[in-house]
Design a protein around this motif. Structure first.
Motif, PDB file in Angstrom:
ATOM      1  N   PRO A   1       7.501  -1.993   2.356  1.00  0.00           N
ATOM      2  CA  PRO A   1       8.131  -0.701   2.633  1.00  0.00           C
ATOM      3  C   PRO A   1       7.479   0.479   1.923  1.00  0.00           C
ATOM      4  O   PRO A   1       7.568   1.613   2.396  1.00  0.00           O
ATOM      5  CB  PRO A   1       9.577  -0.906   2.160  1.00  0.00           C
ATOM      6  N   ASN A   2       6.798   0.239   0.800  1.00  0.00           N
ATOM      7  CA  ASN A   2       6.222   1.334   0.023  1.00  0.00           C
ATOM      8  C   ASN A   2       4.699   1.347   0.040  1.00  0.00           C
ATOM      9  O   ASN A   2       4.078   1.971  -0.826  1.00  0.00           O
ATOM     10  CB  ASN A   2       6.729   1.255  -1.422  1.00  0.00           C
ATOM     11  N   SER A   3       4.107   0.652   1.002  1.00  0.00           N
ATOM     12  CA  SER A   3       2.647   0.621   1.128  1.00  0.00           C
ATOM     13  C   SER A   3       2.246   0.890   2.572  1.00  0.00           C
ATOM     14  O   SER A   3       2.926   0.439   3.498  1.00  0.00           O
ATOM     15  CB  SER A   3       2.086  -0.741   0.695  1.00  0.00           C
ATOM     16  N   ILE A   4       1.142   1.606   2.737  1.00  0.00           N
ATOM     17  CA  ILE A   4       0.575   1.812   4.071  1.00  0.00           C
ATOM     18  C   ILE A   4      -0.304   0.615   4.392  1.00  0.00           C
ATOM     19  O   ILE A   4      -1.187   0.238   3.615  1.00  0.00           O
ATOM     20  CB  ILE A   4      -0.239   3.120   4.133  1.00  0.00           C
ATOM     21  N   GLN A   5      -0.062   0.020   5.552  1.00  0.00           N
ATOM     22  CA  GLN A   5      -0.680  -1.249   5.929  1.00  0.00           C
ATOM     23  C   GLN A   5      -1.571  -1.074   7.151  1.00  0.00           C
ATOM     24  O   GLN A   5      -1.174  -0.447   8.139  1.00  0.00           O
ATOM     25  CB  GLN A   5       0.430  -2.261   6.224  1.00  0.00           C
TER      26      GLN A   5
ATOM     27  N   ASP B   1      -6.090  13.288  -2.094  1.00  0.00           N
ATOM     28  CA  ASP B   1      -6.166  14.748  -1.960  1.00  0.00           C
ATOM     29  C   ASP B   1      -4.796  15.398  -1.795  1.00  0.00           C
ATOM     30  O   ASP B   1      -4.706  16.624  -1.692  1.00  0.00           O
ATOM     31  CB  ASP B   1      -7.056  15.117  -0.771  1.00  0.00           C
ATOM     32  N   GLY B   2      -3.746  14.575  -1.732  1.00  0.00           N
ATOM     33  CA  GLY B   2      -2.405  15.137  -1.711  1.00  0.00           C
ATOM     34  C   GLY B   2      -1.663  15.059  -0.399  1.00  0.00           C
ATOM     35  O   GLY B   2      -0.506  15.488  -0.307  1.00  0.00           O
ATOM     36  N   GLU B   3      -2.311  14.523   0.658  1.00  0.00           N
ATOM     37  CA  GLU B   3      -1.603  14.395   1.928  1.00  0.00           C
ATOM     38  C   GLU B   3      -0.518  13.329   1.817  1.00  0.00           C
ATOM     39  O   GLU B   3      -0.665  12.337   1.116  1.00  0.00           O
ATOM     40  CB  GLU B   3      -2.581  14.047   3.053  1.00  0.00           C
ATOM     41  N   LYS B   4       0.584  13.527   2.521  1.00  0.00           N
ATOM     42  CA  LYS B   4       1.756  12.665   2.366  1.00  0.00           C
ATOM     43  C   LYS B   4       2.112  11.859   3.617  1.00  0.00           C
ATOM     44  O   LYS B   4       2.680  10.784   3.517  1.00  0.00           O
ATOM     45  CB  LYS B   4       2.973  13.516   1.973  1.00  0.00           C
ATOM     46  N   ARG B   5       1.815  12.365   4.785  1.00  0.00           N
ATOM     47  CA  ARG B   5       2.321  11.737   6.003  1.00  0.00           C
ATOM     48  C   ARG B   5       1.334  10.722   6.557  1.00  0.00           C
ATOM     49  O   ARG B   5       0.312  11.075   7.144  1.00  0.00           O
ATOM     50  CB  ARG B   5       2.618  12.809   7.056  1.00  0.00           C
ATOM     51  N   PHE B   6       1.641   9.462   6.345  1.00  0.00           N
ATOM     52  CA  PHE B   6       0.801   8.381   6.844  1.00  0.00           C
ATOM     53  C   PHE B   6       1.683   7.292   7.438  1.00  0.00           C
ATOM     54  O   PHE B   6       2.811   7.084   7.002  1.00  0.00           O
ATOM     55  CB  PHE B   6      -0.062   7.786   5.721  1.00  0.00           C
TER      56      PHE B   6
ATOM     57  N   HIS C   1      -2.633   4.070  -2.688  1.00  0.00           N
ATOM     58  CA  HIS C   1      -3.205   2.776  -2.327  1.00  0.00           C
ATOM     59  C   HIS C   1      -2.922   2.482  -0.856  1.00  0.00           C
ATOM     60  O   HIS C   1      -1.999   3.045  -0.261  1.00  0.00           O
ATOM     61  CB  HIS C   1      -2.632   1.655  -3.193  1.00  0.00           C
ATOM     62  N   VAL C   2      -3.731   1.608  -0.282  1.00  0.00           N
ATOM     63  CA  VAL C   2      -3.517   1.095   1.069  1.00  0.00           C
ATOM     64  C   VAL C   2      -3.745  -0.405   1.032  1.00  0.00           C
ATOM     65  O   VAL C   2      -4.406  -0.931   0.127  1.00  0.00           O
ATOM     66  CB  VAL C   2      -4.462   1.748   2.105  1.00  0.00           C
ATOM     67  N   VAL C   3      -3.187  -1.085   2.020  1.00  0.00           N
ATOM     68  CA  VAL C   3      -3.321  -2.541   2.119  1.00  0.00           C
ATOM     69  C   VAL C   3      -3.951  -2.880   3.463  1.00  0.00           C
ATOM     70  O   VAL C   3      -3.515  -2.386   4.510  1.00  0.00           O
ATOM     71  CB  VAL C   3      -1.946  -3.229   1.996  1.00  0.00           C
ATOM     72  N   ILE C   4      -4.992  -3.702   3.442  1.00  0.00           N
ATOM     73  CA  ILE C   4      -5.644  -4.181   4.662  1.00  0.00           C
ATOM     74  C   ILE C   4      -5.335  -5.661   4.819  1.00  0.00           C
ATOM     75  O   ILE C   4      -5.547  -6.456   3.891  1.00  0.00           O
ATOM     76  CB  ILE C   4      -7.173  -3.967   4.611  1.00  0.00           C
ATOM     77  N   ALA C   5      -4.818  -6.036   5.990  1.00  0.00           N
ATOM     78  CA  ALA C   5      -4.548  -7.442   6.313  1.00  0.00           C
ATOM     79  C   ALA C   5      -3.596  -8.091   5.317  1.00  0.00           C
ATOM     80  O   ALA C   5      -3.852  -9.192   4.821  1.00  0.00           O
ATOM     81  CB  ALA C   5      -5.858  -8.237   6.399  1.00  0.00           C
ATOM     82  N   GLY C   6      -2.493  -7.429   5.049  1.00  0.00           N
ATOM     83  CA  GLY C   6      -1.484  -7.984   4.171  1.00  0.00           C
ATOM     84  C   GLY C   6      -0.117  -7.962   4.832  1.00  0.00           C
ATOM     85  O   GLY C   6       0.038  -7.491   5.962  1.00  0.00           O
TER      86      GLY C   6
END
Length: 341
Positions: free
Chosen positions: A156-160, A313-318, A147-152
């Motif tokens: 610590p456990n979400s990509i924003q 697709d399995g990528e980890k580094r974001f 999951h990703v978060v836009i404008a939130g």
């Protein structure tokens, strides 16, 4: 009867697995001449892929879900939501994914929303402008769903993915100060949303730091809607003393504020300068065209969507990313009336 990959394999006298690899671009490589023959045969036989069968094999639906900030009537009329969905859908289409839009439950309805989001219909989720402390995101994090978060808010456990509200507010206030304004009002958005909270906070910190002032009665709820902006303007006009410039938390509030002023026989920018935030298409065609802070809504949504599908697709580094804003000066702001006299 619909053709299957077995029909293609029989026609070309090759294995079913080779046909599958050719149609799905893997996982094993297929010679280009074989792939070309498979695609030509598929077209000739009017083959259509069975997505249900594919999802059973791959355990993926090739669908991503979009969760809006709230479940309410007319939510799809929001220009911000429309621009965001445009970026999401375009990116998803390019990467061969469908998009499912969840509107039945509110993000604060934890159990109901969690049951829906975890029922296997989507491979990943985009939370669009979620309310602060939305518990459903905690559930998604716990289940390790992409999951990703836009404008939130930062989690610590979400990509924003967000915009730099601080620089945006600073730019519009500096513009108004340069025009000569020293008395400011602010019509803010829904205060459970991060953008509304940040824009109000930076307004209240920066105005006195720059040498200006505001009164509590000039800082009013605009609800991120035209109706909210109009109501706020009418309420502000009831004050004995009033600001000369009004910064609105989005362009919809600004449009409503201008309509409220006009309904009382006032003119923008002759009587009041009004500025917005977002740079939605309406801000360019409204009379007067609105001075605003441009944020790359479509690009933010597109980049967030591509990141989500890469996660699936399995990528980890974001890493979370903050996008720059840009001041767009138009006709809704000018020197204060009291300065022109």
């Amino acid at each position: 009867m619909a053709s299957t990959i077995k029909d293609i394999a029989k026609k070309l006298n090759i294995s079913v697995s080779t046909v599958s690899y050719a149609l799905n671009n893997g996982p094993r490589p297929v010679p280009e001449d074989v792939k070309r023959r498979v695609l030509e045969a598929a077209q000739e036989l009017q083959y259509r892929p069975n997505r249900l069968a594919r999802s059973l094999i791959t355990r993926r639906t090739f669908t991503i879900g979009v969760v809006p900030s709230e479940a309410s009537a007319d939510i799809v009329l929001s220009p911000y939501l429309q621009n965001s969905l445009n970026g999401i859908v375009n990116a998803a289409e390019e990467l061969h994914y469908d998009v499912m839009f969840f509107t039945r439950y509110d993000q604060m309805q934890t159990q109901e929303m969690s049951d829906v989001l975890l029922d296997g219909r989507v491979d990943g989720l985009i939370f669009l402008a979620p309310p602060q402390h939305a518990p459903v995101i905690d559930v998604i994090e716990k289940h390790d769903i992409p999951h990703v978060v836009i404008a939130g808010e930062a989690r610590p456990n979400s990509i924003q993915y967000s915009v730099d509200n601080e620089s945006g507010v600073k730019a519009v206030l500096e513009h108004l100060f340069q025009l000569g304004h020293r008395k400011f009002g602010h019509f803010y958005g829904r205060m459970q949303m991060e953008d509304a909270i940040e824009r109000r906070y930076f307004f209240e910190q920066m105005v006195p730091a720059m040498g200006g002032r505001f009164e509590p009665s000039w800082v009013l709820p605009g609800d991120f809607t035209m109706q909210g902006g109009e109501k706020a303007m009418l309420e502000m006009l009831a004050n004995k003393e009033q600001p000369t410039a009004i910064f609105c938390a989005n362009d919809e509030i600004a449009v409503g504020a201008i309509r409220g002023a006009v309904s009382q026989g006032l003119k923008v920018p002759d009587d009041y300068s009004v500025a917005g935030f977002d740079n939605v298409p309406l801000s360019t065609v409204f009379i007067p065209p609105i001075t605003t802070v441009k944020q790359p809504v479509d690009s933010v949504a597109s980049i967030a969507t591509r990141a989500l599908i890469a996660m699936i697709d399995g990528e980890k580094r974001f890493e979370s990313k903050v996008f720059e804003t840009e001041l767009i000066v138009r006709d809704s702001t000018s020197r204060p009336k009291e300065d022109i006299k």
